[in-house]
Design an enzyme around this catalytic site. Structure first.
Site, PDB file in Angstrom:
ATOM      1  N   HIS A  18       0.840  -1.204   0.000  1.00 51.72           N
ATOM      2  CA  HIS A  18       0.000   0.000   0.000  1.00 51.72           C
ATOM      3  C   HIS A  18       0.874   1.252   0.000  1.00 51.72           C
ATOM      4  O   HIS A  18       1.289   1.744   1.044  1.00 51.72           O
ATOM      5  CB  HIS A  18      -0.931  -0.021   1.225  1.00 51.72           C
ATOM      6  N   HIS A  20       1.141   4.973  -2.335  1.00 48.10           N
ATOM      7  CA  HIS A  20       0.620   5.813  -3.419  1.00 48.10           C
ATOM      8  C   HIS A  20       1.755   6.554  -4.104  1.00 48.10           C
ATOM      9  O   HIS A  20       2.553   7.212  -3.431  1.00 48.10           O
ATOM     10  CB  HIS A  20      -0.354   6.857  -2.878  1.00 48.10           C
ATOM     11  N   GLY A 177     -10.400   7.828  -1.908  1.00 44.01           N
ATOM     12  CA  GLY A 177     -11.213   9.036  -1.880  1.00 44.01           C
ATOM     13  C   GLY A 177     -12.031   9.206  -0.611  1.00 44.01           C
ATOM     14  O   GLY A 177     -11.760   8.570   0.405  1.00 44.01           O
ATOM     15  N   HIS A 204      -9.875   1.275   0.157  1.00 45.88           N
ATOM     16  CA  HIS A 204      -9.678   2.010   1.407  1.00 45.88           C
ATOM     17  C   HIS A 204     -10.989   1.961   2.180  1.00 45.88           C
ATOM     18  O   HIS A 204     -12.041   2.303   1.640  1.00 45.88           O
ATOM     19  CB  HIS A 204      -9.346   3.471   1.127  1.00 45.88           C
ATOM     20  N   GLU A 207     -10.817   3.846   7.631  1.00 37.85           N
ATOM     21  CA  GLU A 207      -9.723   4.772   7.932  1.00 37.85           C
ATOM     22  C   GLU A 207     -10.340   6.038   8.523  1.00 37.85           C
ATOM     23  O   GLU A 207     -10.216   6.303   9.710  1.00 37.85           O
ATOM     24  CB  GLU A 207      -8.939   5.095   6.647  1.00 37.85           C
ATOM     25  N   ASP A 285       1.887   3.832   2.775  1.00 39.62           N
ATOM     26  CA  ASP A 285       0.853   4.742   2.293  1.00 39.62           C
ATOM     27  C   ASP A 285       1.476   5.880   1.472  1.00 39.62           C
ATOM     28  O   ASP A 285       1.431   5.831   0.248  1.00 39.62           O
ATOM     29  CB  ASP A 285       0.020   5.308   3.467  1.00 39.62           C
ATOM     30  N   ASP A 286       2.049   6.889   2.138  1.00 41.50           N
ATOM     31  CA  ASP A 286       2.573   8.073   1.445  1.00 41.50           C
ATOM     32  C   ASP A 286       3.939   8.461   2.007  1.00 41.50           C
ATOM     33  O   ASP A 286       4.051   9.425   2.771  1.00 41.50           O
ATOM     34  CB  ASP A 286       1.597   9.242   1.647  1.00 41.50           C
TER      35      ASP A 286
HETATM   36 ZN   LIG Z   1      -3.883   4.865   0.957  1.00 46.02          ZN
END
Ligand SMILES: [Zn+2]
Length: 339
Positions: A18, A20, A177, A204, A207, A285-286
């Site tokens: 996971h 992005h 989103g 997703h 969360e 994630d990021d």
């Molecule tokens: Zn994510």
């Protein structure tokens, strides 16, 4: 954590399911682009940082987290840039000892700024990832295309259609989103179709919204993998459902802290999830936005109560099993030696 332990965690063959692309951009590259394209943004790393990265002074809220993406969107300026961003995202993962990466990206987000065609954007990301795979043969990777629930289903249909044409590189579709205001329901038909066409599916859920969102993802979309999903712990019924289904949670610790999903590391639901018999993996994630690495996430996990190398080991194996190309993932971490 000593630097020796840190080095050992970097050398540990790891899997990220996971991550992005849009949240994996290098600060130095962004500063360079801001200068070259004369963007109305700071051109030095120190001043640009708080606009594109979570810093100590940011409130830990979804709004503050998502605002950074509004700035990042301004950098998707040319085919060469998009290809470079994809290359660097994979390169950074390889340097951190990630041996199998499922890199997700949102074609609509990358295309929108300059009005690029979705098909073109997908091929540029794919080319950048392929460049990196050639230069770093130690990393294997697959792409995931993300579609947003707050955008029209018709847009998502186009993305899925294009993904099906590139099944060699694109392993799956992801629903991302605004989880709070937009249910997954309208995407159920499309997800079923994607699955029939040979794509994996993940979403997703749980969360920024509660356990009902996890239930919807499992029952309506039919996903086996859940992005984050940590709020599942608010409902014993949904925990039981996820356990029965063998759902795998793509947990991202730093991201959850940065966006306020967890109020502190000691309060993160991960240990409770494992204790409840749920399957979980560790991911970034990021990494650009959160200024983190997967080895850093492993180090953080080791600080959780009751969380030692056994849990770490089982999560890497879980990630290999849950990968959209499990045989490739397993092969990539075959040399797994735990610290
Ligand atoms: Zn994510």
């Amino acid at each position: 954590m000593t630097s020796l332990e840190q080095t050992a965690l970097m050398q540990l063959p790891k899997i990220d399911l996971h991550r992005h692309l849009e949240g994996s951009l290098r600060l130095s590259t962004l500063a360079e682009i801001a200068g070259r394209y004369r963007l109305d943004l700071p051109r030095d790393v120190a001043t640009l940082r708080p606009l594109v990265q979570i810093t100590a002074s940011d409130p830990r809220t979804p709004r503050a987290f998502l605002d950074k993406f509004n700035v990042l969107r301004r950098f998707y300026l040319s085919p060469g840039i998009i290809r470079r961003l994809a290359f660097e995202a994979v390169e950074d993962a390889a340097r951190d000892g990630v041996r199998y990466l499922e890199l997700r990206f949102t074609p609509a987000a990358l295309a929108r700024t300059q009005g690029f065609a979705l098909r073109d954007v997908i091929s540029w990301v794919s080319a950048g990832a392929e460049d990196a795979r050639r230069q770093y043969p130690e990393i294997d990777l697959a792409l995931i295309v993300s579609v947003n629930r707050h955008e029209p289903v018709e847009l998502a249909e186009q993305v899925v259609g294009l993904a099906v044409d590139r099944l060699r590189e694109i392993a799956a579709i992801d629903l991302a989103g605004d989880e709070v205001n937009f249910p997954a329901e309208p995407f159920a038909g499309l997800f079923a179709e994607a699955r029939r066409a040979g794509l994996g599916i993940t979403a997703h859920a749980g969360e920024w919204s509660g356990p009902a969102s996890v239930r919807h993802a499992l029952e309506r979309l039919g996903v086996q993998r859940i992005g984050h999903g940590v709020r599942v712990m608010e409902s014993p019924d949904v925990v039981a459902l996820a356990r029965e289904r063998g759902a795998v949670f793509e947990v991202c610790l730093t991201s959850n802290l940065d966006s306020g999903v967890a109020a502190g590391l000691a309060l993160h639901p991960l240990p409770a999830m494992l204790a409840a018999g749920l399957r979980a993996t560790l991911n970034t994630d990021d990494p650009g936005l959160s200024n983190c690495t997967l080895s850093g996430e492993y180090a953080l996990a080791q600080m959780l109560p009751g969380f030692g190398s056994t849990e770490l080991q089982s999560m890497v194996h879980e990630a290999a099993t849950a990968a959209f190309h499990p045989e490739r993932a397993r092969h990539a971490v075959d040399a797994l030696e735990l610290v």
